[in-house]
Design a protein around this motif. Structure first.
Motif, PDB file in Angstrom:
ATOM      1  N   ASP A   6       0.871  -1.174   0.000  1.00  0.00           N
ATOM      2  CA  ASP A   6       0.000   0.000   0.000  1.00  0.00           C
ATOM      3  C   ASP A   6       0.906   1.222   0.000  1.00  0.00           C
ATOM      4  O   ASP A   6       1.540   1.545   1.008  1.00  0.00           O
ATOM      5  N   LEU A   7       0.970   1.908  -1.136  1.00  0.00           N
ATOM      6  CA  LEU A   7       1.928   2.992  -1.331  1.00  0.00           C
ATOM      7  C   LEU A   7       1.371   4.363  -0.988  1.00  0.00           C
ATOM      8  O   LEU A   7       2.088   5.225  -0.511  1.00  0.00           O
ATOM      9  N   ALA A   8       0.104   4.556  -1.276  1.00  0.00           N
ATOM     10  CA  ALA A   8      -0.572   5.830  -1.031  1.00  0.00           C
ATOM     11  C   ALA A   8      -2.061   5.536  -1.099  1.00  0.00           C
ATOM     12  O   ALA A   8      -2.461   4.466  -1.576  1.00  0.00           O
ATOM     13  N   PRO A   9      -2.899   6.453  -0.638  1.00  0.00           N
ATOM     14  CA  PRO A   9      -4.339   6.217  -0.746  1.00  0.00           C
ATOM     15  C   PRO A   9      -4.727   5.918  -2.195  1.00  0.00           C
ATOM     16  O   PRO A   9      -4.387   6.663  -3.108  1.00  0.00           O
ATOM     17  N   GLY A  10      -5.357   4.771  -2.407  1.00  0.00           N
ATOM     18  CA  GLY A  10      -5.778   4.376  -3.743  1.00  0.00           C
ATOM     19  C   GLY A  10      -4.658   3.867  -4.632  1.00  0.00           C
ATOM     20  O   GLY A  10      -4.857   3.686  -5.827  1.00  0.00           O
ATOM     21  N   CYS A  11      -3.497   3.632  -4.063  1.00  0.00           N
ATOM     22  CA  CYS A  11      -2.345   3.168  -4.861  1.00  0.00           C
ATOM     23  C   CYS A  11      -1.722   1.952  -4.186  1.00  0.00           C
ATOM     24  O   CYS A  11      -1.024   2.084  -3.182  1.00  0.00           O
ATOM     25  N   THR A  12      -2.016   0.782  -4.729  1.00  0.00           N
ATOM     26  CA  THR A  12      -1.478  -0.464  -4.200  1.00  0.00           C
ATOM     27  C   THR A  12      -0.731  -1.183  -5.300  1.00  0.00           C
ATOM     28  O   THR A  12      -1.210  -1.291  -6.426  1.00  0.00           O
ATOM     29  N   ALA A  13       0.465  -1.659  -4.981  1.00  0.00           N
ATOM     30  CA  ALA A  13       1.245  -2.462  -5.917  1.00  0.00           C
ATOM     31  C   ALA A  13       1.057  -3.923  -5.544  1.00  0.00           C
ATOM     32  O   ALA A  13       1.101  -4.284  -4.368  1.00  0.00           O
ATOM     33  N   ALA A  25       5.507  -6.621 -10.843  1.00  0.00           N
ATOM     34  CA  ALA A  25       4.390  -6.113 -10.049  1.00  0.00           C
ATOM     35  C   ALA A  25       3.506  -5.247 -10.938  1.00  0.00           C
ATOM     36  O   ALA A  25       3.923  -4.792 -12.008  1.00  0.00           O
ATOM     37  N   THR A  26       2.280  -5.036 -10.483  1.00  0.00           N
ATOM     38  CA  THR A  26       1.373  -4.109 -11.158  1.00  0.00           C
ATOM     39  C   THR A  26       0.888  -3.085 -10.141  1.00  0.00           C
ATOM     40  O   THR A  26       0.781  -3.368  -8.949  1.00  0.00           O
ATOM     41  N   LEU A  33       8.601  -4.307 -14.305  1.00  0.00           N
ATOM     42  CA  LEU A  33       9.444  -5.476 -14.503  1.00  0.00           C
ATOM     43  C   LEU A  33      10.865  -5.109 -14.103  1.00  0.00           C
ATOM     44  O   LEU A  33      11.498  -4.284 -14.741  1.00  0.00           O
ATOM     45  N   LEU A  34      11.317  -5.705 -13.021  1.00  0.00           N
ATOM     46  CA  LEU A  34      12.679  -5.476 -12.529  1.00  0.00           C
ATOM     47  C   LEU A  34      13.495  -6.720 -12.826  1.00  0.00           C
ATOM     48  O   LEU A  34      13.181  -7.809 -12.354  1.00  0.00           O
ATOM     49  N   LEU A  35      14.530  -6.541 -13.635  1.00  0.00           N
ATOM     50  CA  LEU A  35      15.388  -7.659 -14.004  1.00  0.00           C
ATOM     51  C   LEU A  35      16.532  -7.784 -13.012  1.00  0.00           C
ATOM     52  O   LEU A  35      17.071  -6.785 -12.553  1.00  0.00           O
ATOM     53  N   ARG A  47       7.542 -13.707 -20.144  1.00  0.00           N
ATOM     54  CA  ARG A  47       6.225 -14.356 -20.019  1.00  0.00           C
ATOM     55  C   ARG A  47       5.435 -13.792 -18.840  1.00  0.00           C
ATOM     56  O   ARG A  47       4.220 -13.610 -18.932  1.00  0.00           O
ATOM     57  N   ALA A  48       6.119 -13.501 -17.730  1.00  0.00           N
ATOM     58  CA  ALA A  48       5.439 -12.919 -16.566  1.00  0.00           C
ATOM     59  C   ALA A  48       4.919 -11.526 -16.899  1.00  0.00           C
ATOM     60  O   ALA A  48       3.798 -11.162 -16.506  1.00  0.00           O
ATOM     61  N   GLY A  49       5.702 -10.748 -17.615  1.00  0.00           N
ATOM     62  CA  GLY A  49       5.246  -9.420 -18.034  1.00  0.00           C
ATOM     63  C   GLY A  49       4.056  -9.508 -18.964  1.00  0.00           C
ATOM     64  O   GLY A  49       3.083  -8.755 -18.835  1.00  0.00           O
ATOM     65  N   GLU A  50       4.109 -10.452 -19.890  1.00  0.00           N
ATOM     66  CA  GLU A  50       3.000 -10.662 -20.826  1.00  0.00           C
ATOM     67  C   GLU A  50       1.723 -11.065 -20.079  1.00  0.00           C
ATOM     68  O   GLU A  50       0.633 -10.555 -20.365  1.00  0.00           O
ATOM     69  N   ARG A  51       1.866 -11.950 -19.092  1.00  0.00           N
ATOM     70  CA  ARG A  51       0.688 -12.361 -18.293  1.00  0.00           C
ATOM     71  C   ARG A  51       0.117 -11.187 -17.511  1.00  0.00           C
ATOM     72  O   ARG A  51      -1.103 -11.027 -17.409  1.00  0.00           O
TER      73      ARG A  51
END
Length: 172
Positions: A6-13, A25-26, A33-35, A47-51
């Protein structure tokens, strides 16, 4: 269940996938996408990014944004298997309207890597507006604009994940 931040009100990763080679993460319509070291040979991050993109589109996103973070230690080009996965994921790229590639680091080698990534993006016909930058904050500013309320918390989260990946690489 996925880990959430929970990053900020209404902003969750939401962490979509975390492995030794990548972290995905989204947050809203943003795919992060962190490599990590080793991702050059492991196509799972593609593939994870595509999903993640497909999941956001199924949930109603008309378009998504993408932030790809390359570690400063990344020194090898993508393997044939990773390149093949990128080509196979081409349909997902049409859903991206804005993206940033972050090649961390300063100096000549980081600048060379940023130039190489920019060239690759031009050759593959990256969709929307894509920019290659040197910091997470710059990448998020490109995607959201300088005054977005979620900019600082998202940048902090990404920077923390980068540091965590660097620590794991030195221990591993």
């Amino acid at each position: 269940m996925s880990k959430t931040f929970d990053l900020a009100p209404g902003c969750t990763a939401y962490v979509e996938e975390a492995t030794a080679h990548h972290w995905v993460a989204t947050c809203g319509t943003l795919v992060i996408l962190l490599l990590h070291e080793g991702s050059y040979a492991d196509p799972q991050h593609v593939r994870a990014g595509e999903r993640a993109i497909a999941r956001l589109v199924r949930r109603g996103a008309a378009a998504v944004q993408m932030l790809v973070i390359f570690p400063s230690t990344l020194s090898k080009p993508p393997s044939a298997e990773v390149r093949r996965a990128i080509v196979e994921a081409a349909s997902a790229k049409s859903k991206i309207d804005r993206a940033a590639g972050v090649v961390l680091g300063t100096g000549f080698m980081s600048a060379i890597h940023r130039g190489a990534v920019t060239g690759i993006l031009a050759l593959v016909g990256a969709p929307g507006i894509v920019r290659v930058v040197s910091s997470v904050t710059e990448g998020l500013e490109h995607i959201y604009g300088r005054h977005a309320s979620t900019l600082a918390p998202l940048a902090r989260l990404c920077d923390e994940r980068v540091a965590e990946g660097a620590r794991a690489a030195t221990l591993g």
